[in-house]
Write an enzyme that holds these catalytic residues in place. Structure first.
Site, short mmCIF file in Angstrom:
data_model
loop_
_atom_site.label_atom_id
_atom_site.label_comp_id
_atom_site.label_asym_id
_atom_site.label_seq_id
_atom_site.Cartn_x
_atom_site.Cartn_y
_atom_site.Cartn_z
N GLU A 1 1.90 -0.38 -4.91
CA GLU A 1 0.95 0.66 -5.32
C GLU A 1 1.76 1.96 -5.40
O GLU A 1 1.95 2.65 -4.41
CB GLU A 1 -0.18 0.79 -4.29
CG GLU A 1 -1.27 1.72 -4.77
CD GLU A 1 -2.12 2.29 -3.63
OE1 GLU A 1 -3.26 2.65 -3.89
OE2 GLU A 1 -1.62 2.41 -2.50
N ASP B 1 0.84 -1.20 0.00
CA ASP B 1 0.00 0.00 0.00
C ASP B 1 0.88 1.26 0.00
O ASP B 1 1.87 1.32 0.73
CB ASP B 1 -0.86 -0.04 1.27
CG ASP B 1 -1.97 0.99 1.28
OD1 ASP B 1 -2.85 0.91 0.41
OD2 ASP B 1 -1.96 1.88 2.15
C1 BGC Z 1 -5.58 2.05 -0.49
C2 BGC Z 1 -6.75 2.81 0.04
C3 BGC Z 1 -6.39 3.32 1.42
C4 BGC Z 1 -5.10 4.12 1.39
C5 BGC Z 1 -4.54 4.38 2.75
C6 BGC Z 1 -4.60 3.19 -0.62
O1 BGC Z 1 -3.89 3.34 -1.60
O2 BGC Z 1 -5.82 1.41 -1.72
O3 BGC Z 1 -7.92 2.05 0.05
O4 BGC Z 1 -7.42 4.11 1.87
O5 BGC Z 1 -4.11 3.46 0.67
O6 BGC Z 1 -4.04 3.20 3.30
#
Ligand code: BGC
Length: 552
Positions: free
Chosen positions: A292, A232
């Protein structure tokens, strides 16, 4: 033409919880390519997939009971969103204990059983880790609050004194991705940083405890048999240590611009991923690291997937491209070109738990559904791994929820001006004519309300309709699995009218051609055998907003 990097292969192996043994080997030269180079991942938003215990929230036992749907669909790997103990301020992305299971979702024994069953059915499983921040209920944060300013415990987070008279202004101008300031003041006057909700304090990755603890977390889940990690906010971990004012909002700086920013993408983050890669490389099952990485400049994203860093990075270019031929083609070309310099495959995604569902994005109704059908054939014909989001295989639209049902922190933090992401997180319909459609035992109130008119979207209804979105996804995934040309490899554009995307996936034995007609008129098909189409082909013509796979 763009080529693929040479593949490599790791040995198979057995881990503590049921090592993966492919029940359904694919035809794409499994001897020479690592599994993740062309895998189809399926994202399960755990709260919304299937509820076994009738509390209205999806759980691990629910997933376990529904694995056959995923086998029938034909995906290769599951990605589970966070299921760790959490106060659920951001539905689990606020982690209080990264090495356990929240009782809402089950327990560790249930997790092990899920991994074993998934592996037995030929599915790999990756879990989400959230290294940028913890929950404010994490014992470290509780301790940091208790021990006060300048204590060693505060140093695991980003606590600072405020600016202005008596420090009553935040330490800088950073805002939270969810709206409002990125700083919250605590009782003793200091402020702490949270690039997301106040319940998600950012960790200080310059503190050795943080890196050491994360290593333990990775090893813990590898010992529980997982096949990798979705990371994340992978570009967020470090901040400019001087914490200077930022030249724009955190969200804009993350997604839209090429401006260097003190909030994201600091160079030290690469050392972390090099270390994590070495941990994965030592594991014979070749666990994958998927970041991500929300950065506008694709050449910067490429830095994250150099051969000794992450294996894969999400690529949202196609997801954000409007339904315009030049934009779609450009998204594809830029994605492939930018990563070819480092030998990593581009990844492809049209949906996830943070964005409006594609049927709605593409215009909604019949036309949105037609485009979504065409888009999945496009996506699955592209070189590299694909990420699907639970429910897209049913063609679920975004749900407009009543304000009183909204739970996303974005709704509160935006002062009730932005509804947030709940509309794509409504629980999945499995069977029956009314809520909860088999998602939960009859009579259960689900955590988000399910529409009354979803009877035609259930898995059961779509199974028995040969023209359904589900049948199209399953057919396309079956072909992708068995056609050596699809998945990883090269792509060659065929030039023609600018509103028709036309490319070939070459292969020594059988090349596959994909045509997407984005013009307003039906076009004649070339004299080649049709493998699959997103809709009917009257008079051997490809209608507008339709796609076809041909044997070239
Ligand atoms: C996740 C989200 C989340 C955020 C904070 C993101 O990129 O996909 O759903 O709210 O990270 O953790």
């Amino acid at each position: 033409m763009v080529g693929a990097a040479p593949g490599r292969r790791g040995a198979g192996g057995v881990h503590r919880v049921g090592g993966y043994s492919p029940a359904m080997p694919n035809a794409r030269n499994p001897q020479s390519r690592p599994w993740w180079r062309d895998a189809v991942f399926y994202e399960i938003y755990v709260r919304s997939f299937a509820d076994a215990n009738g509390d209205g929230v999806g759980d691990l036992a629910g997933i376990r009971a529904r694995l056959d749907h995923l086998v029938d669909l034909g995906v290769d790997a599951l990605w589970l969103t966070p299921f760790y103990p959490s106060p659920m301020a951001d539905h689990g992305y606020d982690v209080a204990d990264p090495r356990n299971v929240d009782p809402l979702f089950g327990d560790l024994t249930g997790f092990d059983a899920l991994v074993t069953d998934a592996h037995d059915k030929g599915l790999r499983l990756i879990v989400d880790v959230v290294p940028n921040h913890s929950s404010n209920a994490h014992p470290w944060f509780v301790q940091a609050l208790a021990e006060g300013p300048r204590s060693a415990a505060r140093d695991r987070y980003l606590f600072r004194d405020g600016r202005g008279r008596k420090g009553s202004d935040p330490p800088n101008n950073w805002d939270s991705v969810f709206g409002g300031s990125a700083w919250t003041q605590v009782g003793d006057g200091q402020w702490y940083l949270h690039l997301f909700a106040p319940e998600q304090p950012d960790l200080n990755w310059r503190h050795p405890d943080v890196a050491a603890d994360y290593e333990q977390t990775l090893r813990f889940w590898l010992d529980h048999g997982v096949d990798g990690f979705r990371i994340d906010v992978a570009h967020g971990l470090f901040k400019d240590p001087a914490l200077p004012d930022a030249p724009g909002s955190s969200l804009d700086l993350m997604a839209d611009t090429f401006v260097p920013t003190p909030t994201w993408n600091q160079p030290q983050v690469h050392d972390v991923y090099r270390h994590w890669r070495s941990i994965c490389a030592a594991d014979p099952r070749e666990p994958v690291l998927v970041g991500e990485v929300w950065i506008g400049d694709p050449s910067v994203v490429a830095d994250y997937v150099r051969p000794d860093e992450l294996h894969l990075a999400f690529n949202f270019r196609l997801l954000f491209a409007r339904w315009k031929p030049q934009l779609i083609r450009n998204a594809i070309e830029t994605s492939i070109d930018s990563l070819s310099t480092v030998g990593a495959p581009p990844t492809w995604v049209l949906a996830n738990h943070d964005v409006v569902r594609q049927v709605t994005r593409y215009g909604g109704g019949e036309s949105g559904a037609r485009r979504a059908r065409a888009a999945i054939l496009l996506l699955l014909a592209l070189p590299g791994p694909v990420f699907l989001y639970a429910g897209e295989e049913l063609g679920l639209p975004e749900v407009e929820l009543p304000p009183e049902a909204l739970q996303d922190p974005v709704w509160e933090r935006s002062g009730h001006t932005i509804p947030g992401r709940d509309g794509c997180r409504v629980p999945l319909p499995w069977s029956g004519e009314r809520p909860p459609y088999g998602f939960a035992p009859p009579g259960t109130t689900t955590w988000l309300p399910m529409p009354d008119d979803w009877g035609a979207y259930t898995v059961a209804a779509e199974h028995s309709d040969q023209d359904s979105m589900l049948r199209l996804y399953a057919d396309a995934l079956r072909q992708r699995r068995t056609q050596p040309a699809l998945g990883d490899g090269a792509l060659e554009w065929l030039e023609g009218p600018s509103d028709v995307l036309d490319f070939t996936r070459p292969d020594a034995t059988r090349a596959i051609r994909c045509i997407l007609n984005m013009s307003a008129q039906a076009i004649d098909l070339p004299d080649q055998e049709v493998l699959l189409s997103s809709g009917g082909l009257p008079d051997r013509q490809l209608p507008p907003d339709s796609a076809v796979w041909l044997i070239a």
